[in-house]
Every structure is written in structure tokens, then in C-alpha cells.
Design a protein around this motif. Structure first.
Motif, PDB file in Angstrom:
ATOM      1  N   LEU A   1       2.457   2.216  -3.298  1.00 45.49           N
ATOM      2  CA  LEU A   1       1.510   2.555  -4.013  1.00 45.49           C
ATOM      3  C   LEU A   1       0.808   3.873  -3.895  1.00 45.49           C
ATOM      4  CD1 LEU A   1      -0.337  -0.034  -4.431  1.00 45.49           C
ATOM      5  CD2 LEU A   1       0.906   0.344  -6.381  1.00 45.49           C
ATOM      6  N   LYS A   2       0.682   4.324  -2.637  1.00 44.92           N
ATOM      7  CA  LYS A   2       0.233   5.837  -2.170  1.00 44.92           C
ATOM      8  C   LYS A   2       1.188   6.707  -1.708  1.00 44.92           C
ATOM      9  CE  LYS A   2      -3.767   3.617  -2.478  1.00 44.92           C
ATOM     10  NZ  LYS A   2      -5.317   4.745  -3.949  1.00 44.92           N
TER      11      LYS A   2
ATOM     12  N   TYR B   1       1.280  -0.495   0.114  1.00 47.89           N
ATOM     13  CA  TYR B   1      -0.131  -0.254   0.019  1.00 47.89           C
ATOM     14  C   TYR B   1       1.006   1.304   0.033  1.00 47.89           C
ATOM     15  CZ  TYR B   1      -3.689   3.643   1.386  1.00 47.89           C
ATOM     16  OH  TYR B   1      -4.206   5.100   1.771  1.00 47.89           O
ATOM     17  N   ARG B   2       1.266   1.642   0.952  1.00 43.85           N
ATOM     18  CA  ARG B   2       2.917   2.547   0.899  1.00 43.85           C
ATOM     19  C   ARG B   2       3.920   2.907  -0.673  1.00 43.85           C
ATOM     20  NH1 ARG B   2       4.886   1.476   6.905  1.00 43.85           N
ATOM     21  NH2 ARG B   2       3.468   2.921   8.289  1.00 43.85           N
TER      22      ARG B   2
ATOM     23  N   TYR C   1       0.950   7.590   6.985  1.00 47.05           N
ATOM     24  CA  TYR C   1       0.129   5.960   6.783  1.00 47.05           C
ATOM     25  C   TYR C   1      -1.836   6.138   6.936  1.00 47.05           C
ATOM     26  CZ  TYR C   1      -1.682   1.290   6.684  1.00 47.05           C
ATOM     27  OH  TYR C   1      -2.190   0.627   6.081  1.00 47.05           O
ATOM     28  N   TYR C   2      -2.524   6.783   5.654  1.00 47.24           N
ATOM     29  CA  TYR C   2      -4.051   7.285   5.985  1.00 47.24           C
ATOM     30  C   TYR C   2      -4.434   6.084   5.139  1.00 47.24           C
ATOM     31  CZ  TYR C   2      -8.502   9.760   6.103  1.00 47.24           C
ATOM     32  OH  TYR C   2      -9.362   9.782   6.213  1.00 47.24           O
ATOM     33  N   ASN C   3      -4.922   5.002   5.667  1.00 51.38           N
ATOM     34  CA  ASN C   3      -5.692   3.402   4.618  1.00 51.38           C
ATOM     35  C   ASN C   3      -7.302   2.928   5.890  1.00 51.38           C
ATOM     36  OD1 ASN C   3      -6.613   1.209   3.573  1.00 51.38           O
ATOM     37  ND2 ASN C   3      -4.162   0.016   4.400  1.00 51.38           N
TER      38      ASN C   3
END
Length: 68
Positions: A17-18, A14-15, A23-25
Motif C-alpha cells: 500500500l505504501k 503495508y509495503r 519502511y516507515y510505520n
């Protein structure tokens, strides 16, 4: 989609890609996750518990400053 705790490899993907600065998921229910760089932990800013945690810390600091 219901929230679930993500595993470390999913968080790392995720990191990638974003971005790794914050960290905001919304899909991850973890409150604390390992930092992307270095040693330690950081909070998932999409988790409401992290905002309560920050408000409590700021409140304690302000109370100590103005009442002690």
C-alpha cells in the motif's frame, strides 16, 4: 492506538500500500524488519531506536576519523 509488533504478512501488505523503498510505520514497534527485496534486514525508520542506532554509528565513524 498502541504500538505492537507486526507480523511478516502485515508488513508485506503495508509495503504494497505504501511502497517498499523505506519502511516507515509508526504503528509497528519492530526495530528490524525483513527487506522487501533480497536477503537481510532493514530498520523501521519510525522507531526512535533506529535513529539512535544511526547516530551512534555516525558518531563512532567520526570519532575514529578525527581522533585516530
Amino acid at each position: 492506538m498502541s504500538k505492537r509488533k507486526w507480523k511478516k504478512d502485515e508488513i508485506d501488505e503495508y509495503r504494497k500500500l505504501k511502497g517498499a523503498f523505506f519502511y516507515y510505520n509508526k504503528e509497528d514497534s519492530n526495530f528490524l524488519v525483513q527487506k522487501a527485496f533480497g536477503i537481510g534486514w532493514t530498520v523501521n525508520w519510525a522507531n526512535p531506536i533506529s535513529w539512535v542506532f544511526v547516530i551512534i554509528i555516525v558518531g563512532v565513524v567520526l570519532l575514529r576519523k578525527y581522533f585516530m
